[in-house]
Structures are given as C-alpha cells and as structure tokens.
Design an enzyme around this catalytic site. Structure first.
Site, PDB file in Angstrom:
ATOM      1  N   HIS A 489      66.287  35.505  -8.711  1.00 59.45           N
ATOM      2  CA  HIS A 489      66.643  34.088  -8.827  1.00 59.45           C
ATOM      3  C   HIS A 489      66.873  33.431  -7.474  1.00 59.45           C
ATOM      4  O   HIS A 489      67.030  32.208  -7.394  1.00 59.45           O
ATOM      5  CB  HIS A 489      67.894  33.922  -9.699  1.00 59.45           C
ATOM      6  CG  HIS A 489      67.855  32.710 -10.579  1.00 59.45           C
ATOM      7  ND1 HIS A 489      67.146  31.572 -10.263  1.00 59.45           N
ATOM      8  CD2 HIS A 489      68.433  32.461 -11.791  1.00 59.45           C
ATOM      9  CE1 HIS A 489      67.296  30.676 -11.204  1.00 59.45           C
ATOM     10  NE2 HIS A 489      68.062  31.192 -12.156  1.00 59.45           N
ATOM     11  N   ASP A 493      62.531  30.353 -10.023  1.00 56.47           N
ATOM     12  CA  ASP A 493      63.321  29.671 -11.044  1.00 56.47           C
ATOM     13  C   ASP A 493      62.668  29.861 -12.404  1.00 56.47           C
ATOM     14  O   ASP A 493      61.517  30.302 -12.515  1.00 56.47           O
ATOM     15  CB  ASP A 493      63.474  28.183 -10.723  1.00 56.47           C
ATOM     16  CG  ASP A 493      62.143  27.490 -10.523  1.00 56.47           C
ATOM     17  OD1 ASP A 493      61.280  27.573 -11.416  1.00 56.47           O
ATOM     18  OD2 ASP A 493      61.950  26.857  -9.454  1.00 56.47           O
TER      19      ASP A 493
END
Length: 519
Positions: A489, A493
């Site tokens: 992350h 995304d």
C-alpha cells in the site's frame, strides 16, 4: 605470493609491460651484504617477450639500486595467479575455503561430502554440495592432491571464506584461476609441445565413465552400486537417482544401505508402509524434536519477516475460467510432444504479463532508502513452489517475449529443478511479481504476503464448478477461480489494483483477445 600485470607508460625505458611479483621469501645477495630482500621486479621489453624468451631478465631493486641477471623461466611450467599467499601451499598443505557463491551470500549449509579423508582428488572434481538461501551449489577443487582433514560435517552452517577442508597437494601443480573479465593471450611458439595444450583445457571439468551427477555418484557409493552396471534412462544415457534406486532394489542391497536411502527407495517403489506396534508397557511416550531451519526455509524466514513490516491490502475477485478450460483441453488434444503437459498456469502467466503492459506499477519494486519506485522492464514472473526442501520461488524471465508453449516448457524445467533441489541462483533471482498457485493443493483462496522487494503477489484458488445466474435469472454451471491480490500500500492503491485485475480478467475470460494482442 601475489603476481600481477602492471601497465606502465613512461616510467622505465625497458618497455610498457611489467610483471610484478611480491614475495615474503627472504633473499640474500652479495650486493647488499646478505640482507633480506623482500621485493623484486621482473621486467620485460614487451608482453610477447615474456611469453617467448627462454630466459627471463630479472631486475632486483634494493636500496635504490638495480641488479640484473637472467634466469631460465620460460612459459612452460610457469603459472600466474592473483591468489593471496595464504591460499598457496605451505609445506604441501593448502586450505580449501567456501568461495563466494553469489551476491549477498554470507553463509551456506553443507549438504553432503563427495570426498572423504584420504581420498585422492583431481582438479575440478566436486568436493561437496552446499545450499545457500538462494540455490544449491557444488564446490569443486582447484587443486590436485589428497584430502587431509575435513573440518565440517553435513548440516553445519559454513561462513563464506571459512575453511572447508585441508588438502595435501603436489607443489609442482599449483591451482590455476581464470580471472573474470580477462581474455586468454595466444602465443605462437613453434616449440610448443602437445602437453602445453593442457592450459587451453582449463576450466573444463574432467568427466570420465558414466554420465551422472555428483549426488547420484554419492548415492551409488553409499549403496555400493557400480554405476557402470546401471542402465541410465536420462538424456544421453545419464544415470538418474531413480535408476540407482531401482537397480539396488532389484539386487536387494538396501539392507546394507543407510536408513534414509532405504526409506527413499521404498517411497520410490511404492512399497507398503510398515507400521510398528506401539508399546503400552510404560504408557504413551511423546518426545519433542528440534528441527534446524536450513536452506530455503531460512530464506523464507528472512523474506517473510521483512514482508510482515510492509502495509498490505488484499483485493479478491472471481474469474470465470470456462474459456480457459476449453483452451487447455484444445492444447492437450493437439499436443504431439509427450514431454509437454499443458495446464492452466502458462495461459494465466501470459495473460498476467499482457495486463502488466497496461499497469506496470504492479511490476515494480520500492526503494525505501531513496523513496523511489523502480518500474521493471522485464516481466520476470515468479511461481511459488512447495518442495521437500522448503518453499522456493523461481521465476520465468521476460515473459512478455515468450509464447504460451515456451512458458509451458520453462515452467516444466523449473519445476523439475526445484523438486531435485538443483535450481541455480539465476533461476530464483530478479523476480518482479509472484503467483502462488495454492489451488493446486487445495483451498478456495489465500491471503499471500509480498515477496520482498516486489510490490504485488497473487494467490490462485482452485477452479471449481459453482452455480451462476444469467441476466434472465436462469441458473447455469461455471468454472470459477477465486484470486487474491496482495499489494504494497506504500506503492499501490485499491483503484489501480482493481483496474489491473479487470484487465487480467478480460484476457482470461476472453482468450481470443489475448491471442489478438500477443506479439
């Protein structure tokens, strides 16, 4: 002693090429009253002169004075090396260390010895087999001599540079190394004899007799089997491990072999497992067992510890594989090569590569130190494989340039090497994204951890028939596979991963689009 080539432009008038020899041997000369001279230079008018003159001019530098003399020192019988003095024989003995087996490798586990104390060893003969956290490697001898002392036993962890064994060698046959990046110098010598051709054959292993690997030779030695009596079923008549086990079983000599070999043979031959009765005299007895973490398991400990520090998120999707199932059946029906077995995985790998062309961020790595993302040009897609030696992730290089058939053959090659614990460092390095086909064993899907330094990994569930609803509400069966994409992350995304998965899903559910866009 260290010998090196030095290139001088205008320091001496004798020429450009020098051969410098540094030695700790004490020399005495009348010119300096018998003092110890610890440095001397060998100078040559040219590079060709060094290799052709029957007598070599020596010039000794002591107290800023030069003394010259000639010594018969032609090319025959001379050998130059960049080894340190510690590596050269002392009183006929030499230490054989664990050499650097790959970038970043600091230690290896010793798996097995191919020699014992007292054995006579030839140059380039395999001495032992070691395993790093990347690959299994054979260590060969640079010397011809006799094994004097073995310093480690199988299972030991040996540091790079640490001595593996000591050898008593013939000082007239020093080890010869080929330097990386160097090119051989060809010298035209009309007096060159056939024996000089020995130097042109350096670097080639001396192979004689039956074709087999060191591991197979070691197994045959343990079982007392003569490899010349075994019919090899491998390529070019190579004797395989299974050939030795089959021969030993037919001869009934497993009783004399080790328990591990007997167990391996029994498993290979599919014999009935023998269950021993449990004695209830003293009740149930359970004992703890300590299992050392070695080889690929050590690599998994390291990589998963690093992966646990990365902020993950997971994206789950169902893929309709009806078209994929039909395509695989068509491939298999038209297959004329018995060595090729078509599965779903090669098409999944190729379609994944096609999707990465549009979404290259998933084919990248993150440099935390410099806070930058490196987009990888090659699609080196790793395949997680469970082996008897632990989890290993070899990768198929440059998938975007391979056909589905080429991917199938490369995948088969990697699987065979992984099961035999024979993967080389190149097979398991430089991966860019990983597939974990957990569905081949069982389970609907998994939640994988990233294979550092990659930024994404995909777990494939098993394909199963489940009911689906069409637009008019009718129910029909469909082959559904659930995939779970794990992502870093810090780099990716959810929207990017979702769009990527939609692109990949399109190629899987409509393989005609995959064929249309393949180059």
């Amino acid at each position: 002693m260290i010998c090196r080539n030095v290139y001088q432009k205008k320091l001496w008038s004798s020429g450009d090429w020098l051969r410098c020899v540094y030695s700790s041997i004490a020399l005495s000369s009348k010119a300096d009253g018998g003092g110890a001279l610890k440095t001397y230079l060998i100078l040559f008018q040219s590079q060709a002169q060094f290799f052709t003159l029957p007598a070599t001019p020596f010039r000794l530098n002591s107290d800023n004075k030069f003394y010259s003399w000639n010594v018969p020192f032609g090319i025959k019988g001379c050998c130059f090396t960049t080894q340190a003095a510690a590596d050269l024989p002392v009183n006929g003995m030499v230490d054989v260390p664990l050499a650097q087996t790959g970038e970043g490798i600091a230690e290896c586990e010793l798996l097995q010895w191919f020699v014992q104390e007292g054995d006579q060893v030839e140059e380039f003969q395999p001495l032992c087999e070691v395993q790093s956290d990347k690959a299994t490697i054979e260590i060969t001898s640079r010397y011809r001599g006799k094994v004097s002392h073995v310093l480690h036993v199988p299972g030991n962890i040996v540091k790079v540079g640490e001595t593996l064994l000591k050898m008593s060698i013939d000082e007239n046959s020093p080890a010869i190394q080929t330097l990386e990046g160097s090119e051989p110098i060809e010298v035209n010598d009309s007096n060159k004899s056939d024996s000089d051709s020995h130097y042109s054959r350096l670097g080639k292993a001396k192979v004689a007799g039956v074709l087999s690997t060191p591991a197979v030779r070691n197994l045959s030695k343990q079982l007392g089997v003569n490899l010349e009596d075994v019919l090899g079923t491998g390529k070019d008549g190579r004797v395989l491990r299974e050939d030795v086990l089959s021969y030993a079983a037919r001869k009934g000599i497993f009783v004399e072999g080790s328990a591990s070999n007997a167990s391996s043979a029994q498993q290979f031959l599919g014999g009935d497992e023998k269950h021993h009765d449990v004695s209830f005299t003293n009740g149930w007895q359970y004992e703890d067992k300590t299992i050392p973490v070695r080889g690929f398991q050590r690599a998994m400990v390291k990589s998963m510890t690093e992966a646990a520090k990365i902020p993950h998120f997971h994206y789950v999707e169902d893929l309709n594989c009806d078209a994929l199932v039909e395509l695989k059946s068509s491939f298999q029906n038209e297959n004329s090569d018995p060595d090729v077995k078509h599965t779903f995985l090669p098409t999944l790998i190729k379609s994944l590569s096609m999707a990465l062309n549009k979404y290259p961020m998933l084919n990248s790595c993150f440099n935390e130190e410099f806070q930058e993302v490196i987009l990888k040009g090659s699609h080196n897609i790793g395949i997680a494989m469970a082996t008897p030696y632990g989890l290993v992730v070899p990768n198929i290089k440059k998938v975007q340039s391979l056909s589905i058939l080429e991917i199938t053959k490369e995948l088969s090659r990697l699987q065979k090497l992984a099961l035999a614990n024979k993967l080389n460092p190149d097979d398991i390095s430089d991966g860019t994204i990983t597939l974990s086909n957990i569905g081949a064993i069982g389970g609907k899907f998994g939640s994988p951890l990233i294979n550092v330094p990659e930024v994404s990994i995909i777990a494939l569930g098993r394909i199963q028939k489940i009911p689906q609803f069409s637009e008019d509400g009718s129910v029909y069966p469909a082959s559904i596979m659930t995939v779970n994409i794990g992502a870093d992350h810090r780099v990716l995304d959810g929207a990017t991963v979702a769009r990527f998965c939609n692109e990949w899903k399109l190629f899987i559910e409509k393989p005609e689009l995959l064929m249309l866009r393949m180059k």
